[in-house]
Structure formats: C-alpha cells, structure tokens
Design an enzyme around this catalytic site. Sequence first.
Site, PDB file in Angstrom:
ATOM      1  N   GLU A 152       0.798  -1.067  -0.071  1.00  0.00           N
ATOM      2  CA  GLU A 152       0.092   0.064   0.080  1.00  0.00           C
ATOM      3  C   GLU A 152       0.964   1.170   0.056  1.00  0.00           C
ATOM      4  OE1 GLU A 152      -1.269   3.307   1.054  1.00  0.00           O
ATOM      5  OE2 GLU A 152      -1.775   2.538   2.921  1.00  0.00           O
ATOM      6  N   CYS A 165      -2.068   8.820   3.490  1.00  0.00           N
ATOM      7  CA  CYS A 165      -2.272   8.133   1.932  1.00  0.00           C
ATOM      8  C   CYS A 165      -3.682   8.648   1.218  1.00  0.00           C
ATOM      9  CB  CYS A 165      -1.652   6.875   2.055  1.00  0.00           C
ATOM     10  SG  CYS A 165      -2.635   5.968   3.074  1.00  0.00           S
TER      11      CYS A 165
END
Length: 454
Positions: free
Chosen positions: A228, A262
């Site tokens: 990720e 993020c």
Amino acid sequence: MPIATINPFNGETLQTFEPLAPEQLNEKLQISLDAFQRYRKTSFEDRARSMMRYGEILEREKERLGRLITVEIGRPLAAACAEIEKCAYVCRYYAEHAPRYLADELVRTNASSSFVRYLPLGPVLAIMPWNYPFWQVIRFLAPALMAGNTGLLKHASNVPQCALEIERIALEAGFETGVFQTLLIGAEQVDSLLADRRVVAATLTGSEEAGIKVAVGAARRVKKVVLELGGSDPFIVMASANLDEAVKTGVRARILNNGQSCIAAKRFLVAEEVADEFERKFVDAVKSLKIGDPLDPATEVGPLATAKGLSTLDADVTRTLREGGRALCGAKPLDRPGFFYAPTVLTDIPLGSPAYCEEFFGPVASLFRVKNIDHAVEIANDTRFGLGASAWTKDPNEQQRFINDLDAGMVFINGMVVSDPRLPFGGVKMSGFGRELALHGIREFVNAKAVWIQ
C-alpha cells in the site's frame, strides 16, 4: 535515521533506542517460527479470545496511547484517541468474522468430497509507516493472527514507543511469546529479513521507493507481498453537489492527520460553474483552522511529524510556485518551534509541477477547475497513483461514470475516503497491489489449499 522519539511540536528528542544486534534479531526470528508451529494449531475460539482482549486493552488505555501517538508524530490528541478506538473495532471485527471468512469452501466436483481450506503461511513481516502508528499495524495484526500466522513488525524509526506498546499489548492480551514481535531495526536490514527462509511473506505501507525495494526483494525469493503505497487522491465536485457539505468535508479530508495521510484528499477538481464559490468558501475555511499544540483539544492542525517532511513539503510548494502556480493562502513554514507548515491552498497548477505530479504529505491542497465530467475524469486519472477518490454529485449517471472510470482502488460518492474493516483497502497503479481489511485482507496471507477426496 536514528530510532528515537522526537517531539514534532518542539523538536526535542525524548528517548533513543539501540537497534537489535544481529544475534538478537536471529533469536527473534527463530522464536517467531517456533511460535508459529504451535500457534497454527490453535482454534479460532482461542485466537478470538485473545483478539477480543487486545481490543479491550486498547479501549481501556486509549487516552494514554493516544497521547503517545501525539507526542511521537504530532497528531491532535482527539484524533489520536480515535485511532485507538478504531483499532479496537478492527480487533473485534476479525475476532467475530475470521471463522466465516476462513471456513472450508465446498466445491462440487466428481469426488466424494472436495473443498478449499484456508491455512496460515507462517511468520509475516510487516513494514509500517509512522503516520498511523497503531492503525497501520493493527489492521494487519488482527487478520494475520486470526488466520494463524505470526507477525514481525519493522516499524518506522520515529515511533519506537508505539511499536513496543503494540507488542506489549499482544502479550497482555494472551498471545504467547513470539506470536507478535516488534523488531527495532533500521530500514537497511529489511532485505536480509526478506532473504531469511523463516520469513514467508511481507506487507508494506509506505513510499514508492520503499515499496519497489520490498517488491523486488520479495520477488527474488518468490515470497508473497502486499503493498500500500502513496496516493494523490482526487476530490471531485460537480455542479449538482451540496457545496457547503463538500467544502466542509474537503477541508477535513485534506487536513486529516495534519495532511499526512495516503488517502487524504489532495487534488480538488471543481466544476467551473461552482468553482468561484467553492474556492472562496474553501480558502476561508482553511484560513480559519486553528494551529497549535496537538495536546490542546482546540487544535485542528498540529506539526508535521519530522523535520525532513517539513523541508520536503516546503521545497515542493516553492517549486510549484516558481513554475507558475499561485498560492491563495499559506505556502510557508511557520516561524515557531517545531515542524509547522501553514495550511495552504494552491491554484493555477502547472503541468509537471510537484503539485500536479507528487503526493504532498502535509496540509496543502491543489485546486483545479474542470469543464465537464470528461475533463474531471481525465485530470483525476492523470497521475501515477490510484489509491482513493471522492466524487460529489447528485446525478446518478455521473455517479456511475465516476465509479466505473476513476483509476482507484476505492471510490466514495458524496463522502470522504476512509478505511473501514468491512471494505477492502488498497490501490492500483503505483499505489500498490493486494488488499487489506475485509474478507480480501485476511485471505492475502493464507494457503488456499485445494482438497479432493474419493
């Protein structure tokens, strides 16, 4: 980078830690493998009992643990405590749902009996970032341990106390020694861990550069990895949107964790018909944010986590302005102790500038005006990232267009992108591969073993 707690509010080094010596690291790896051979035979009921206890401890200690998050990374205290509560939720979620997610899957064949059985793999290495020091780890820990794996945590070097607490709670919750361990080591030691036969797989949340290194290292040893990585999430506002709600949510989505998330909204793509009004309201809201001590309940924006993060952000904003961008507010570090950057709104973003191409990790929003939905989709997808996307429209046709055409692992309509244990979390393109959370996350680190009996 030293393994140390440095308070980002004032730059003070509070505590430093010695990294593990080679012999200590080797011992921990063997402990993890030995623990796996026993732990893999435990029942879901036994695992769930400890996992529920883990969640109970988190809730009981959320104020203390939240304060620790604030001291190590500068997040406002209320948000830090909310992170701990969310971690407790994911513990309960997998304690309750793992038996169903990993139950034998019957398959009709010409055999007397055939099915798929989901079995654990072994010690899994988790390489985790500092920005959500508990959540990033617990969302891996809960499904991995409920599946019967053991975990090894290489956390970011600026959150060592959070990292040690995560292991301490696992022991207090009833997981035996070795089921989950924190490894205080530097990033340079990760590749040797991937090469060790006792580590069977890895998961990483972090930068593109770190993700590429881990992906290559895992591929060289033919080991499973979940990545990720970064995101430059679009926040699209069409003419039919509830503008006040979009502004309110957009500001919150951009300053999430002081802008260091993020999945924070980073690029705001606004239909020309409502762009003037959105810009005015958005800039006014950003200017009104209260900046200060993250331990003060009134603070909305605290410092960035590190001095390096502050200098990188300022350099990228400065370059964007030099290349033709325009600042509507902020665009500078604050003249005060600590790692503070003024909440910023940029517009007239030049093609190829950092604000157009890079992930800004801090409270900086980029505004774009779009002519129509085709233009919105084009700009939204004109990035190497593909993590999340938020689109605001009341038009059902536009909603379906965004769902189908946005290059993202997650699309939220009329809402802020969030991670939720009930939904798979992950991205496409340079935002990584594999999924965390939900059924998809717990099946990443298992052997889907086909069984055929005649």
